[in-house]
Enzyme design. Structure first.
Site, mmCIF file in Angstrom:
data_model
loop_
_atom_site.group_PDB
_atom_site.id
_atom_site.type_symbol
_atom_site.label_atom_id
_atom_site.label_comp_id
_atom_site.label_asym_id
_atom_site.label_seq_id
_atom_site.Cartn_x
_atom_site.Cartn_y
_atom_site.Cartn_z
ATOM 1 C CG HIS A 100 -5.625 0.878 1.102
ATOM 2 N ND1 HIS A 100 -5.459 2.141 1.620
ATOM 3 C CD2 HIS A 100 -5.643 0.039 2.166
ATOM 4 C CE1 HIS A 100 -5.364 2.070 2.926
ATOM 5 N NE2 HIS A 100 -5.474 0.812 3.290
ATOM 6 C CG ASP B 116 -4.909 9.159 7.560
ATOM 7 O OD1 ASP B 116 -4.491 9.303 6.400
ATOM 8 O OD2 ASP B 116 -4.510 8.247 8.322
ATOM 9 C CG HIS C 114 -9.889 4.105 4.644
ATOM 10 N ND1 HIS C 114 -9.676 4.131 3.284
ATOM 11 C CD2 HIS C 114 -8.661 4.241 5.213
ATOM 12 C CE1 HIS C 114 -8.382 4.279 3.054
ATOM 13 N NE2 HIS C 114 -7.759 4.350 4.196
ATOM 14 C CE LYS D 167 -2.106 7.086 12.120
ATOM 15 N NZ LYS D 167 -1.851 5.745 11.574
#
Length: 534
Positions: free
Chosen positions: A187, A244, A249, A349
Site C-alpha cells: 500500500h 513487517d 515498504h 513502533k
C-alpha cells in the site's frame, strides 16, 4: 499491456477473507470511494467469501458500518450506498474444499439474461499466507485461472516470513497464474507522494543533474509509528519490524529514489529499473550484520502525557520476547550513480511521532567562505519528501537573516498536496485497486523484486534470531529509538535528524508538536510533577 482489459468491462471482485479486518478497514471503503467517484466499471459485483455464518444483507450492513468508521468521506449517503450494496453477495465456504471452487466456477461462468461481455474476475486474497496455496490450487483446479485477460489475483503481504517461505508461496501462485496476472500489493506504493517521486525526478530538469554521488552525501528514509502493536501482538511476534516494514515498504522507497530514468512510464520498464537497484545493493554478510544493522524493542515510556507499557507488556506478546519493534539499516548501492553514498533506513513502533519521509542530504559546500559563527554549518541542505502525515516536498537551504551582523539560518521552500490541489488525495488502496481493475501493474511488486529483498535481509534475520538481544527493551516508548541506531550513523560522522512536521500535520491525531527545523532527535520527557523516570 497483456492482461489489461477495457475498463468498462464488468468486474466480479471475489474477496477471500471478506469478514476480516483488512477487508472492512481498507478494501471495501476504498471500493466504495471508487464507486462514488464513478471509477468502478458498470456491472461491478463484490462476492465475499469467508467461513463465518453471514447472509448477503448482514455482510452489506457490516460493510456500511465499516465505511462509516474508516472511509475518508465518512458515513455514506443512503442512495449511494444502496446502489453499491446491491452488487454485494456472500458465500460461506471452506477454502480447503473442492466444492467451494466448483460452485465459484459455476457463478463465474454464468451469464446474466441477455448475455453480455465476459467479466474480468479479480481474486483478492485478504487471508493469512498459509491459506494462499490452498486457495490458488483450488482456483487452478477449477479452471478459473487460465484466461490471462480475464483473471487476476491480488496477494497481500506478508509474502512469507523468509526467503524459503516466499518461494513456496510464489511457486503456488506461479503454478496457476502467470506474472502478468499477479498483483503483489504494497500500500505504500499507492501513496500520492511516493508516486510523485518519479515526477519530481524525471519531469523536472533541475533535480536529476544533482541526483547522484557528486552532490548527495547520503539518503535517510524514516517510517515512524507512534502506535504500538495494538491487537496485533500475535502476528507481530512472528514478524517484527524488519519483516513487517523494511523488506517491503522501505526497500521499495529506496528503489524509487535510486533507480535510473525509465525509457517510458511503462509497468515493466519501471519495475526493471527498480530491480536493477535491488541487484546493485551490496550484500550483507553474517559477519558484518552488527556494522550495518541495529534493532530495538520499546519499553515503558511516556507519549503525549500518557504512560505506556513496553512491548513485552502488550497482549499476546511473550514476556521474554526477542522480537524487534525497531530496525535500522545502512545500505550501499554499488553502481556509478550511487557508489559510496549510504542509504540509511529506520522504522519503529511507539516512536515520538507518526511520520514517514525520505531525506536527501546534500554535500557541504566545497569552500566555506562564511565563518562558523554565522551558522552556515548548523544544518545540512536537504530535500525532504514527506509521505505522511502532511504529504508534500520541502527544500531546506540556508538564507541570511534580515539586518546585521551577518547571520545565516535554515529556511524552507515547501510544497503541500493539500494546499496546492485543494482536494483530498485518494487513499492508497483506492489507487491500487483501480490499477488492478485496469490491469496496470506499475505500482505492484514483481516476484524477482520480492525475492531479491528477502535474499538481502536473510543474513540479518538469521543472526538476530540466533543471537537474542541482551539489552531488550532498549528504547522508551515516545523516543526516537535505541542508541544503537544513533551509533549506526555516528560511525560515519553523521546523525539522524528529527523528521519534518508542518502545521498541517496538526490535523492528524497522532501529531503533538511542531518541528519545522532540523534538530538532533530529542529524548522523551514525562509530564511535569510525575516522579517516574524513563
Amino acid at each position: 499491456m497483456n492482461g489489461a482489459a477495457n475498463p468498462a468491462a464488468p468486474v466480479l471482485f471475489v474477496l477471500f477473507g471478506a469478514a476480516g479486518d483488512l477487508s472492512r478497514r481498507l478494501i471495501v471503503p476504498a471500493l466504495f470511494n471508487l464507486h462514488l467517484d464513478g471509477r468502478l466499471p458498470a456491472g461491478f459485483r463484490l462476492l465475499g467469501i469467508d467461513r463465518r455464518e453471514l447472509g448477503d444483507g448482514a455482510l452489506a450492513e457490516d460493510y456500511r458500518d465499516a465505511v462509516t468508521r474508516h472511509s475518508r468521506r465518512g458515513a455514506p449517503e443512503p442512495g449511494a450506498w444502496e446502489a453499491f450494496a446491491a452488487g454485494i453477495s456472500y458465500r460461506r465456504a471452506d477454502v480447503n474444499s473442492g466444492e467451494t471452487y466448483a460452485n465459484l466456477a459455476a457463478m463465474v461462468r454464468a451469464r446474466p439474461p441477455g448475455g453480455g461481455p465476459e467479466p474480468v474476475v479479480v481474486f483478492y486474497l485478504a487471508v493469512p499466507p498459509t491459506l494462499i496455496e490452498p486457495i490458488v490450487n483450488g482456483l487452478g483446479e477449477a479452471g478459473l485461472t487460465r484466461d490471462a485477460d480475464h483473471a487476476r489475483v491480488v496477494a497481500e503481504k506478508p509474502l512469507g516470513r523468509d526467503l524459503d517461505s516466499f518461494r513456496a508461496i510464489n511457486s503456488a501462485l506461479g503454478r496457476h497464474f502467470i506474472e502478468q496476472q499477479t498483483y503483489r500489493i504494497d500500500h505504500f506504493l499507492g501513496k500520492e507522494t511516493v508516486q510523485n517521486i518519479l515526477a519530481l525526478r524525471f519531469a523536472n530538469p533541475i533535480f536529476e543533474p544533482i541526483w547522484d554521488r557528486r552532490y548527495v552525501d547520503h539518503v535517510a528514509i524514516t517510517v515512524a509509528e507512534s502506535l504500538g502493536v495494538e491487537h496485533r501482538g500475535a502476528y507481530y511476534e512472528r514478524a517484527g519490524a524488519l519483516r513487517d516494514m523494511v523488506q517491503n515498504h522501505l526497500l521499495q522507497l529506496l528503489c524509487l529514489v535510486a533507480m535510473e530514468p525509465p525509457v517510458a512510464y511503462d509497468a515493466e520498464d519501471i519495475r526493471n529499473k527498480k530491480m536493477d537497484v535491488l541487484r546493485a545493493l551490496r550484500p550483507i554478510t553474517r559477519a558484518g550484520v552488527h556494522e550495518v544493522a541495529a534493532r530495538g524493542q520499546y519499553g515503558p515510556g511516556w507519549l503525549r502525557g500518557v504512560r505506556l507499557p513496553g512491548y513485552r507488556g502488550e497482549p499476546a506478546v511473550d514476556l521474554r520476547s526477542n522480537t524487534e519493534t525497531f530496525a535500522a539499516l545502512k545500505l550501499q548501492v554499488d553502481n556509478w550513480r550511487w557508489q559510496e553514498v549510504p542509504f540509511y533506513l529506520r522504522t519503529g513502533k511507539r516512536l515520538m511521532d507518526q511520520v514517514s519521509e525520505i531525506s536527501i542530504r546534500f554535500r557541504d559546500v566545497p569552500h566555506r567562505a562564511f565563518p562558523d559563527a554565522v551558522g552556515l554549518n548548523a544544518q545540512p541542505a536537504r530535500l525532504v519528501i514527506r509521505i505522511q502525515p502532511d504529504e508534500g516536498i520541502d527544500l531546506k537551504f540556508m538564507a541570511k537573516e534580515p539586518g546585521s551582523p551577518l547571520r545565516l539560518r535554515p529556511v524552507d521552500m515547501r510544497f503541500s498536496y493539500r494546499e496546492a490541489f485543494a482536494q483530498a488525495s485518494p487513499n492508497a488502496y483506492e489507487t491500487l485497486l483501480r490499477d488492478v481493475l485496469l490491469g496496470d501493474a506499475t505500482l505492484f511488486m514483481r516476484a524477482d523484486q520480492v525475492e531479491a529483498a528477502w535474499r538481502l535481509l536473510m543474513p540479518v534475520l538469521e543472526v538476530w534470531e540466533e543471537t537474542p538481544a541482551a539489552d531488550f527493551p532498549n528504547y522508551a516508548a515516545g523516543s526516537w529509538g535505541p542508541e544503537s541506531a544513533q551509533v549506526l550513523m555516528a560511525r560515519d560522522g553523521r546523525s539522524w535528524l528529527s523528521p519534518t512536521l508542518s502545521a498541517g500535520s496538526r490535523r492528524q491525531p497522532d501529531q503533538t508538536r511542531e518541528m519545522t527545523r532540523d534538530e538532533p532527535d530529542p529524548a522523551p520527557t514525562p509530564p511535569a510533577g510525575d516522579g517516574d523516570t524513563v
